[in-house]
Design a protein around this motif. Structure first.
Motif, PDB file in Angstrom:
ATOM      1  N   GLU A   1       0.840  -1.202   0.000  1.00 38.55           N
ATOM      2  CA  GLU A   1       0.000   0.000   0.000  1.00 38.55           C
ATOM      3  C   GLU A   1       0.876   1.254   0.000  1.00 38.55           C
ATOM      4  OE1 GLU A   1      -2.766   0.097   3.188  1.00 38.55           O
ATOM      5  OE2 GLU A   1      -3.869  -1.679   2.523  1.00 38.55           O
ATOM      6  N   ALA A   2       1.921   1.236   0.811  1.00 36.88           N
ATOM      7  CA  ALA A   2       2.825   2.383   0.885  1.00 36.88           C
ATOM      8  C   ALA A   2       3.550   2.591  -0.440  1.00 36.88           C
ATOM      9  CB  ALA A   2       3.836   2.179   2.012  1.00 36.88           C
ATOM     10  N   LEU A   3       3.954   1.494  -1.080  1.00 38.89           N
ATOM     11  CA  LEU A   3       4.652   1.595  -2.362  1.00 38.89           C
ATOM     12  C   LEU A   3       3.751   2.213  -3.423  1.00 38.89           C
ATOM     13  CD1 LEU A   3       7.283   0.933  -3.858  1.00 38.89           C
ATOM     14  CD2 LEU A   3       6.296  -1.303  -4.425  1.00 38.89           C
ATOM     15  N   THR A   4       2.505   1.774  -3.461  1.00 44.37           N
ATOM     16  CA  THR A   4       1.538   2.329  -4.416  1.00 44.37           C
ATOM     17  C   THR A   4       1.337   3.822  -4.166  1.00 44.37           C
ATOM     18  OG1 THR A   4       0.381   0.211  -4.614  1.00 44.37           O
ATOM     19  CG2 THR A   4      -0.833   2.196  -5.261  1.00 44.37           C
ATOM     20  N   TYR A   5       1.204   4.189  -2.898  1.00 41.94           N
ATOM     21  CA  TYR A   5       1.009   5.601  -2.553  1.00 41.94           C
ATOM     22  C   TYR A   5       2.220   6.431  -2.987  1.00 41.94           C
ATOM     23  CZ  TYR A   5      -0.104   9.776   0.147  1.00 41.94           C
ATOM     24  OH  TYR A   5      -0.382  11.078   0.516  1.00 41.94           O
ATOM     25  N   ALA A   6       3.416   5.906  -2.744  1.00 41.24           N
ATOM     26  CA  ALA A   6       4.643   6.633  -3.091  1.00 41.24           C
ATOM     27  C   ALA A   6       4.775   6.836  -4.593  1.00 41.24           C
ATOM     28  CB  ALA A   6       5.862   5.886  -2.550  1.00 41.24           C
ATOM     29  N   LYS A   7       4.291   5.881  -5.362  1.00 43.36           N
ATOM     30  CA  LYS A   7       4.366   5.999  -6.818  1.00 43.36           C
ATOM     31  C   LYS A   7       3.369   7.019  -7.353  1.00 43.36           C
ATOM     32  CE  LYS A   7       6.057   1.296  -7.739  1.00 43.36           C
ATOM     33  NZ  LYS A   7       5.705  -0.029  -8.324  1.00 43.36           N
ATOM     34  N   GLU A   8       2.280   7.215  -6.635  1.00 42.44           N
ATOM     35  CA  GLU A   8       1.218   8.103  -7.100  1.00 42.44           C
ATOM     36  C   GLU A   8       1.292   9.495  -6.481  1.00 42.44           C
ATOM     37  OE1 GLU A   8      -2.346   6.002  -6.172  1.00 42.44           O
ATOM     38  OE2 GLU A   8      -2.085   4.507  -7.775  1.00 42.44           O
ATOM     39  N   ASN A   9       2.140   9.662  -5.473  1.00 40.87           N
ATOM     40  CA  ASN A   9       2.258  10.942  -4.786  1.00 40.87           C
ATOM     41  C   ASN A   9       3.725  11.281  -4.567  1.00 40.87           C
ATOM     42  OD1 ASN A   9      -0.735  11.504  -3.694  1.00 40.87           O
ATOM     43  ND2 ASN A   9      -0.302   9.316  -3.487  1.00 40.87           N
ATOM     44  N   GLU A  10       3.992  12.510  -4.179  1.00 42.67           N
ATOM     45  CA  GLU A  10       5.367  12.928  -3.889  1.00 42.67           C
ATOM     46  C   GLU A  10       5.607  12.819  -2.387  1.00 42.67           C
ATOM     47  OE1 GLU A  10       8.295  16.819  -4.340  1.00 42.67           O
ATOM     48  OE2 GLU A  10       6.401  16.724  -5.439  1.00 42.67           O
ATOM     49  N   VAL A  11       6.440  11.874  -2.010  1.00 45.52           N
ATOM     50  CA  VAL A  11       6.727  11.621  -0.600  1.00 45.52           C
ATOM     51  C   VAL A  11       8.104  12.178  -0.263  1.00 45.52           C
ATOM     52  CG1 VAL A  11       7.020   9.847   1.177  1.00 45.52           C
ATOM     53  CG2 VAL A  11       5.285   9.563  -0.599  1.00 45.52           C
ATOM     54  N   SER A  12       8.192  12.863   0.864  1.00 43.24           N
ATOM     55  CA  SER A  12       9.438  13.534   1.229  1.00 43.24           C
ATOM     56  C   SER A  12      10.237  12.814   2.293  1.00 43.24           C
ATOM     57  CB  SER A  12       9.140  14.961   1.697  1.00 43.24           C
ATOM     58  OG  SER A  12       8.552  15.702   0.652  1.00 43.24           O
ATOM     59  N   ALA A  13       9.632  11.845   2.981  1.00 46.04           N
ATOM     60  CA  ALA A  13      10.352  11.075   3.999  1.00 46.04           C
ATOM     61  C   ALA A  13       9.582   9.793   4.294  1.00 46.04           C
ATOM     62  CB  ALA A  13      10.539  11.881   5.276  1.00 46.04           C
ATOM     63  N   PHE A  14      10.328   8.743   4.624  1.00 47.17           N
ATOM     64  CA  PHE A  14       9.740   7.450   4.962  1.00 47.17           C
ATOM     65  C   PHE A  14      10.175   7.043   6.367  1.00 47.17           C
ATOM     66  CE2 PHE A  14      10.262   7.543   0.371  1.00 47.17           C
ATOM     67  CZ  PHE A  14       9.044   7.060  -0.105  1.00 47.17           C
ATOM     68  N   ILE A  15       9.206   6.636   7.183  1.00 46.75           N
ATOM     69  CA  ILE A  15       9.499   6.059   8.496  1.00 46.75           C
ATOM     70  C   ILE A  15       9.037   4.614   8.411  1.00 46.75           C
ATOM     71  CG2 ILE A  15       9.088   6.222  10.977  1.00 46.75           C
ATOM     72  CD1 ILE A  15       8.246   9.167  10.444  1.00 46.75           C
ATOM     73  N   VAL A  16       9.980   3.680   8.477  1.00 51.73           N
ATOM     74  CA  VAL A  16       9.699   2.299   8.083  1.00 51.73           C
ATOM     75  C   VAL A  16      10.091   1.296   9.159  1.00 51.73           C
ATOM     76  CG1 VAL A  16      10.095   0.541   6.311  1.00 51.73           C
ATOM     77  CG2 VAL A  16      10.129   2.972   5.676  1.00 51.73           C
ATOM     78  N   ASP A  17       9.123   0.503   9.594  1.00 46.30           N
ATOM     79  CA  ASP A  17       9.418  -0.594  10.511  1.00 46.30           C
ATOM     80  C   ASP A  17      10.006  -1.759   9.717  1.00 46.30           C
ATOM     81  OD1 ASP A  17       9.574  -2.186  12.712  1.00 46.30           O
ATOM     82  OD2 ASP A  17       7.429  -2.440  13.002  1.00 46.30           O
TER      83      ASP A  17
END
Length: 233
Positions: A38-54
């Motif tokens: 879900e996060a990958l899809t969102y990142a491809k469709e939007n401009e993300v400036s930082a990732f906090i990842v478990d």
């Protein structure tokens, strides 16, 4: 508006981190999920400036997610904060994925806020300002720095010392004049051999001809000739 993804399978932790980010900057747009896909899809469709990842997620691992993110040109250097309970993984994450920082569970409020503040201040894009990269070509390859993470640059006989938030780098082959053309107006010359990022100037000590840097980053020389550069500081 800037986007931050919180990729964490524990909803309580997601909400806790989201609250801290909102306290730091109310304008941040936060997308939270426990699913990497879900996060990958969102990142491809939007401009993300930082990732906090478990590291551990509901579908596949956070490490695999960041591997996929790093394969996307837009996110090759985007800040990533890993959440992990394994301190032994720290060095691997830094080296393999250019991890910006990490949070070890269980983390406390002060530690989390300090790290997130650094990312939002230095790593996140705003609508009007793009993250600027400074690239140095060296014989062994290219060194790429986020400009806002560079504290100061000192050049002596074309030997370059670059002090950043995460360490010191020794390069060569550029004059101070050439470097001034590579960086923004955030950098001012404070000495015949030094450019300093004004974001990290805490005190101008005119008596001792020195600059005290923020966050205990040290003290650098400050020449009288260059005081005019700080008249409007």
């Amino acid at each position: 508006m800037s986007d931050v993804i919180i990729l964490e399978d524990n909803q309580h932790v997601r909400m806790h981190l989201g609250k801290i980010i909102t306290e730091i900057d109310k304008e941040m747009k936060i997308y939270g999920t426990g699913y990497a896909e879900e996060a990958l899809t969102y990142a491809k469709e939007n401009e993300v400036s930082a990732f906090i990842v478990d590291i551990h997620l509901l579908d596949y691992s956070g490490i695999e997610f960041v591997r996929k993110i790093r394969d996307i040109d837009t996110y090759m250097m985007t800040p990533v904060i890993f959440i992990t309970g394994e301190t032994a993984m720290e060095l691997y994450l830094y080296r393999r994925f250019h991890c910006y920082s990490y949070l070890v569970k269980p983390f406390n409020y002060d530690v989390a806020r300090e790290i997130l503040t650094e990312v939002i201040r230095c790593g996140v894009k705003t609508e009007s300002v793009e993250k600027k990269k400074v690239i140095f070509n060296q014989r062994g390859g290219r060194f790429i720095f986020q400009e806002c993470e560079i504290v100061y640059i000192e050049v002596l006989r074309r030997k370059i010392e670059i002090q950043t938030l995460d360490g010191r780098y020794l390069l060569s082959g550029y004059s101070l004049k050439e470097i001034r053309m590579m960086v923004s107006e955030s950098f001012v010359q404070c000495h015949r051999s030094i450019l300093v990022n004004r974001e990290y100037v805490k005190v101008l000590d005119k008596k001792n001809n020195s600059i005290i840097l923020t966050d205990e980053l040290g003290i650098i020389s400050y020449g009288k000739k260059y005081r005019v550069n700080f008249d409007l500081f």
